[in-house]
Design an enzyme around this catalytic site. Structure first.
Site, PDB file in Angstrom:
ATOM      1  N   GLU A 324      42.872  24.895  55.370  1.00 48.25           N
ATOM      2  CA  GLU A 324      42.170  25.690  56.288  1.00 48.25           C
ATOM      3  C   GLU A 324      42.788  27.745  55.941  1.00 48.25           C
ATOM      4  O   GLU A 324      42.158  28.727  56.122  1.00 48.25           O
ATOM      5  CB  GLU A 324      41.984  25.831  57.653  1.00 48.25           C
ATOM      6  CG  GLU A 324      43.060  25.907  58.415  1.00 48.25           C
ATOM      7  CD  GLU A 324      42.804  25.396  60.094  1.00 48.25           C
ATOM      8  OE1 GLU A 324      43.093  26.310  60.730  1.00 48.25           O
ATOM      9  OE2 GLU A 324      42.144  24.808  59.977  1.00 48.25           O
ATOM     10  N   ASP A 366      42.341  44.069  20.522  1.00 43.69           N
ATOM     11  CA  ASP A 366      41.640  44.559  19.884  1.00 43.69           C
ATOM     12  C   ASP A 366      42.824  45.969  19.210  1.00 43.69           C
ATOM     13  O   ASP A 366      44.419  45.554  19.668  1.00 43.69           O
ATOM     14  CB  ASP A 366      40.821  46.344  20.126  1.00 43.69           C
ATOM     15  CG  ASP A 366      40.074  46.796  19.088  1.00 43.69           C
ATOM     16  OD1 ASP A 366      40.194  46.327  18.224  1.00 43.69           O
ATOM     17  OD2 ASP A 366      39.032  47.363  19.573  1.00 43.69           O
ATOM     18  N   ASP A 633      37.970  48.031  24.667  1.00 46.28           N
ATOM     19  CA  ASP A 633      37.617  49.153  25.270  1.00 46.28           C
ATOM     20  C   ASP A 633      36.975  50.229  25.134  1.00 46.28           C
ATOM     21  O   ASP A 633      35.458  50.927  25.164  1.00 46.28           O
ATOM     22  CB  ASP A 633      38.493  50.072  25.543  1.00 46.28           C
ATOM     23  CG  ASP A 633      38.772  50.927  24.008  1.00 46.28           C
ATOM     24  OD1 ASP A 633      38.178  49.875  22.823  1.00 46.28           O
ATOM     25  OD2 ASP A 633      39.203  51.753  23.118  1.00 46.28           O
ATOM     26  N   ASP A 637      33.300  45.098  22.711  1.00 44.78           N
ATOM     27  CA  ASP A 637      34.258  43.965  23.779  1.00 44.78           C
ATOM     28  C   ASP A 637      33.605  43.322  24.386  1.00 44.78           C
ATOM     29  O   ASP A 637      34.529  42.665  25.204  1.00 44.78           O
ATOM     30  CB  ASP A 637      35.274  44.968  24.648  1.00 44.78           C
ATOM     31  CG  ASP A 637      36.111  45.659  23.019  1.00 44.78           C
ATOM     32  OD1 ASP A 637      36.137  45.028  21.591  1.00 44.78           O
ATOM     33  OD2 ASP A 637      36.613  46.893  22.279  1.00 44.78           O
ATOM     34  N   ASN A 701      50.792  12.821  57.480  1.00 43.72           N
ATOM     35  CA  ASN A 701      50.268  12.568  58.718  1.00 43.72           C
ATOM     36  C   ASN A 701      48.771  11.519  59.291  1.00 43.72           C
ATOM     37  O   ASN A 701      49.121  10.772  59.907  1.00 43.72           O
ATOM     38  CB  ASN A 701      49.727  13.980  59.518  1.00 43.72           C
ATOM     39  CG  ASN A 701      51.381  14.599  59.510  1.00 43.72           C
ATOM     40  OD1 ASN A 701      52.279  13.900  59.345  1.00 43.72           O
ATOM     41  ND2 ASN A 701      50.949  15.913  60.092  1.00 43.72           N
ATOM     42  N   ASN A 726      48.240  21.248  63.470  1.00 41.13           N
ATOM     43  CA  ASN A 726      48.242  22.178  62.185  1.00 41.13           C
ATOM     44  C   ASN A 726      48.223  22.930  62.091  1.00 41.13           C
ATOM     45  O   ASN A 726      49.127  24.256  61.060  1.00 41.13           O
ATOM     46  CB  ASN A 726      46.555  21.643  62.142  1.00 41.13           C
ATOM     47  CG  ASN A 726      46.074  21.235  60.413  1.00 41.13           C
ATOM     48  OD1 ASN A 726      47.158  21.055  59.574  1.00 41.13           O
ATOM     49  ND2 ASN A 726      44.966  22.453  60.399  1.00 41.13           N
ATOM     50  N   ASP A 730      50.705  25.700  59.243  1.00 35.42           N
ATOM     51  CA  ASP A 730      50.081  26.305  58.211  1.00 35.42           C
ATOM     52  C   ASP A 730      50.726  27.664  58.847  1.00 35.42           C
ATOM     53  O   ASP A 730      51.072  27.998  58.383  1.00 35.42           O
ATOM     54  CB  ASP A 730      48.300  26.830  59.211  1.00 35.42           C
ATOM     55  CG  ASP A 730      47.615  25.491  58.801  1.00 35.42           C
ATOM     56  OD1 ASP A 730      47.887  24.704  57.141  1.00 35.42           O
ATOM     57  OD2 ASP A 730      46.386  25.604  58.816  1.00 35.42           O
TER      58      ASP A 730
END
Length: 888
Positions: A324, A366, A633, A637, A701, A726, A730
């Protein structure tokens, strides 16, 4: 908003919309408009009028109205409104989003508001962001509409059949309309020119060529390699630099060459290397959830005979398996990279492009303005022996200085030599006359008066045409007849300069009697050839260093340009790019998809390309497994920028290129790209660290949960304990974006390797389970926790949290942690804090709420011994994994 692009990708790119899934099936992109324009370019004037059912007197108003019903208005983007509610619904109904909504809802029902808010908020934000992303998909095409002026001069007639010249909004012109054009006009559609005078067209944004293109009212009697080379076709969106013309409209709106580009860029973007990696990882975790969660539920339901408790416990296991924090880790990593790049004057529009920077192993760029300065300069001024000559420069300067017509880029380059201006004003104060340039002679002349009252006719122009009017040469201060042997020497010099990519202009002169007051083309004869001036768009000083840096980081550079191959070869040699092969646009057009896949690996220079060619090359490289960056540019392109894994443009680019690109450089500097690559690789390395840490630890786990569920008379850990464990784990990884990255990890491109993540998870994950089962044995047989549910759960909670946190330091490097590679200070402080919290919680005021109890003193000494063993075992398994799989 871009800060959350990667967040949205994590949640939604697992289930791409249908139109995105189908977009990579074929790399052949030949637009019907191209073939149609080739037919119009090669047919006669009579055939042209017959085909388009028109004449030089134009269409009637009635016929024009009829045709606009058939062909539609001359607009590129319809600006169709998309229903936002449908878009939102489409993003809600994918399986991953629905699963997270269920998890959030059930967590709220259980009273676990923290989990419900985190998972629910993450899901809501991802749906909003993905919907916004889709609603923005048509913006790029809309930018093309601004490339065309609002009105155009058209010849129409009414019932009286008398042709009239009128101004119309460009959206109202149709195929067959006769259009008048003059300097400064933006071309409103694709036109075939049938009348022109001194016509120069700037189509740099379509072709990449810096020089204006000469257009004629001729028939193309040969097979054109590229429609952009047609001398009698003007393209929508380009502009008239000088001269006048009358043309007939061949195609309008979506059928124009510019319209074909719009069709490509307004489609939804293809998933990039980053997107695909996130998608595959999400599916990997879903597969594990679909196996582990039902297994845990069934085992606990049958053994404990409490199906509601088993369901809630299984739900907690699902939350525990879900990474998460991945959106936060990804976003912070990418945001940190974007901030670092902003200091280098780089704007990151799409955060995932930073990781694609790191994964990039091919950069297509280019030539003009990227490898070169995008500025024509006078490189050399030489006599007919090829030696530098100030006299030739003086003559060229006088010619450019005194001409009254439009000064082209070559004239401006000559006039940069302002040190000659004094001579122009002092020794040649008077301009007597001028013979303007025309495209038949391909030269222009000025006549200047010297202070001694003699006249000097100075002519410059195309070398071949100039030599035809010269009878003598200036050589070593002497005037000598121009014989055949000298012809050969002169053309040899011109050929050598042309082969090196120079544009060569010859300069000649002739003394004229002071009594002559007016001059004409017939006076351009029996002239003395003084020498030549050569012009070039020179390479940037930083280009050589940047190419070397990119190659050092394992990035192959390929040049994709609309310019010719001779000039491109010269520039590439000057910047240190070894040429492995050259293909032209006509070669690309003749190749099948499979042939193109081979060609893009062999060659690194592709010249005279159309936008279609560029797009096909980028797509072929991606199909070959490369992560492709494209830097451009111009309008030409835009399709390639859209199709690349990372599109790069510059602040001075046309709007459509900037809109399509993922990254904008405020300065054209390839060295910034090398720095971006390093940042991208550091970002990716830290993202992979988190994924490997979380996936392997969570899997270990849950592997332990399955075993414990089968042997214990109670659940091994309460749902609230799983969620808290958890969450703390985290949190211990939240500083990963600040971590140091070993130099070995940034030397070469890094890509998503789901097989590697899966193998790592399966091999390293069970290592933690070994010590989990040791903990089970200690709690049951040493501390007699078989009948003490809370004591058992507390002992495993603490051991699980501390072992998971310790593994961060082992997994973050493939070296020996603490000795050969040390984590950043924030990582050390955060992991230490989390381990201290784990030790403190059983004795804290929150212990009762969490179902924890105080642990006996003997537990802690056993825990220390186990953690030492755990570190050594995990390090050994990691080294075995590196040796066997050669990556981590």
């Amino acid at each position: 908003m871009f800060l959350y692009d990667s967040f949205f990708q994590y949640m939604t790119l697992s289930f791409l919309p249908k139109h995105m899934k189908a977009s990579k099936q074929n790399i052949t992109t030949v637009h019907p408009s191209t073939n149609k324009l080739k037919e119009f370019a090669t047919c006669s004037k009579e055939e042209l009028f017959k085909t388009l059912k028109s004449s030089e007197e134009g269409l009637s108003q009635h016929e024009a109205k009829r045709r606009i019903k058939i062909f539609g208005k001359n607009i590129i983007s319809e600006n169709k409104k998309i229903n936002p509610f449908i878009v939102i619904f489409d993003n809600i109904k994918n399986p991953l989003t629905l699963m997270l909504i269920v998890l959030s809802s059930v967590s709220a029902y259980m009273g676990d508001l923290r989990t419900a808010m985190v998972v629910g908020g993450m899901t809501l934000l991802s749906v909003v962001l993905s919907s916004v992303q889709e609603l923005r998909s048509s913006k790029a095409a809309e930018k093309l509409s601004s490339m065309v002026s609002s009105t155009v001069t058209v010849i129409r007639h009414d019932k009286s059949q008398i042709p009239k010249t009128i101004e119309l909004p460009i959206k109202e012109i149709v195929p067959g309309d006769i259009v008048r054009l003059s300097a400064g006009d933006v071309i409103p559609a694709d036109l075939r020119i049938f009348s022109a005078k001194d016509l120069f067209v700037n189509q740099a944004s379509l072709t990449g060529e810096a020089m204006p293109v000469e257009k004629f009212a001729i028939n193309e009697h040969y097979e054109i390699e590229s429609i952009l080379e047609a001398h009698n076709i003007c393209f929508m969106g380009s502009s008239i630099q000088s001269g006048t013309a009358v043309g007939i409209v061949c195609t309008t709106g979506r059928d124009t060459y510019l319209g074909s580009i719009a069709k490509t860029i307004e489609s939804a973007a293809e998933p990039t290397n980053f997107d695909i990696g996130i998608k595959k990882f999400t599916w990997l975790m879903l597969r594990f959830m679909l196996i582990m969660v039902p297994l845990v539920m069934i085992i606990n339901g049958f053994l404990k005979h409490d199906w509601i408790g088993a369901f809630l416990f299984g739900l907690s296991v699902a939350v525990g398996l879900a990474p998460e924090m991945l959106p936060m880790i990804v976003t912070v990593n990418l945001g940190k990279g974007a901030f670092a790049l902003s200091k280098q004057k780089v704007i990151v529009k799409k955060l995932s492009a930073i990781q694609n920077f790191g994964a990039m192993d091919v950069l297509c760029t280019d030539k003009t303005g990227t490898l070169t300065q995008d500025k024509i300069i006078l490189e050399e001024h030489i006599d007919i022996n090829g030696k530098e000559s100030d006299h030739v420069l003086e003559l060229a300067y006088l010619n450019s200085f005194h001409q009254t017509g439009l000064k082209n880029l070559l004239d401006l380059a000559v006039l940069e030599h302002s040190e000659i201006e004094g001579l122009a004003r002092q020794e040649f104060p008077d301009k007597i006359d001028e013979i303007p340039f025309d495209f038949n002679r391909k030269r222009m002349s000025v006549v200047v008066g010297k202070t001694d009252h003699t006249h000097l006719l100075i002519t410059k122009g195309a070398s071949e045409e100039m030599i035809k009017i010269c009878t003598h040469v200036e050589k070593g201060g002497q005037i000598l007849p121009l014989d055949e042997s000298m012809h050969d020497e002169i053309f040899k010099i011109i050929h050598e300069y042309n082969e090196d990519g120079f544009r060569v202009v010859a300069v000649a002169y002739k003394l004229m009697p002071s009594t002559q007051k007016t001059y004409a083309v017939r006076d351009e004869s029996e002239m003395i050839l003084a020498g030549f001036v050569s012009f070039l768009d020179p390479p940037k000083e930083s280009a050589h260093e940047a190419i070397a840096a990119l190659q050092e980081y394992g990035v192959r550079v390929k040049v994709l340009t609309g310019d010719n191959e001779i000039v491109t070869k010269k520039v590439c040699k000057d910047v240190g790019l070894n040429i492995s092969g050259i293909y032209k646009g006509s070669d690309i057009d003749a190749m099948s998809d499979e042939e193109l896949k081979i060609a893009v690996e062999e060659a690194n220079i592709f010249a005279k390309l159309s936008p279609d060619n560029k797009a096909r090359i980028v797509t072929a490289l991606r199909h070959n497994g490369h992560t492709v960056g494209f830097m451009g540019d111009g309008i030409n392109d835009a399709p390639a920028l859209k199709l690349a894994d990372v599109g790069i443009s510059v602040d001075s680019a046309v709007d459509i290129a900037k809109e399509t690109a993922d990254i904008i450089l405020l300065e054209r500097n390839l060295l910034v790209l090398a720095e971006g690559i390093v940042l991208g690789r550091k970002v990716f390395a830290n993202i992979i660290k988190y994924i490997k840490m979380g996936a392997s630890s969570n899997y270990g786990n849950m592997f332990s949960v399955v075993g414990a569920s089968a042997i214990l008379p109670f659940i091994p850990m309460q749902p609230i304990q799983i969620v808290t464990n958890n969450f703390l784990y985290d949190l211990s990884q939240s500083t990963t974006p600040t971590d140091h990255v070993d130099e070995e990890l940034i030397k070469n491109p890094k890509k998503w390797d789901i097989a590697d993540i899966k193998n790592f998870m399966l091999i390293v994950g069970p290592t933690s389970s070994v010590f989990d089962y040791i903990t089970f044995g200690v709690m049951i047989y040493v501390f007699h926790a078989w009948t003490n549910e809370a004591l058992f759960q507390t002992g495993w909670f603490v051991e699980s949290l501390i072992s998971q946190t310790l593994i961060i330091h082992i997994i973050r490097t493939d070296k020996i942690p603490f000795f050969q590679s040390t984590a950043s200070l924030p990582v050390i402080l955060m992991t230490t804090t989390i381990m201290c919290i784990g030790v403190w919680l059983p004795f804290s005021p929150f212990a009762k709420t969490l179902g924890l109890v105080a642990l006996p003193i003997g537990y802690w000494s056993i825990l220390v011994a186990m953690m030492i063993g755990y570190v050594f075992l995990t390090q050994s398994v990691k080294m075995f994994y590196i040796k066997k799989f050669a990556k981590i």
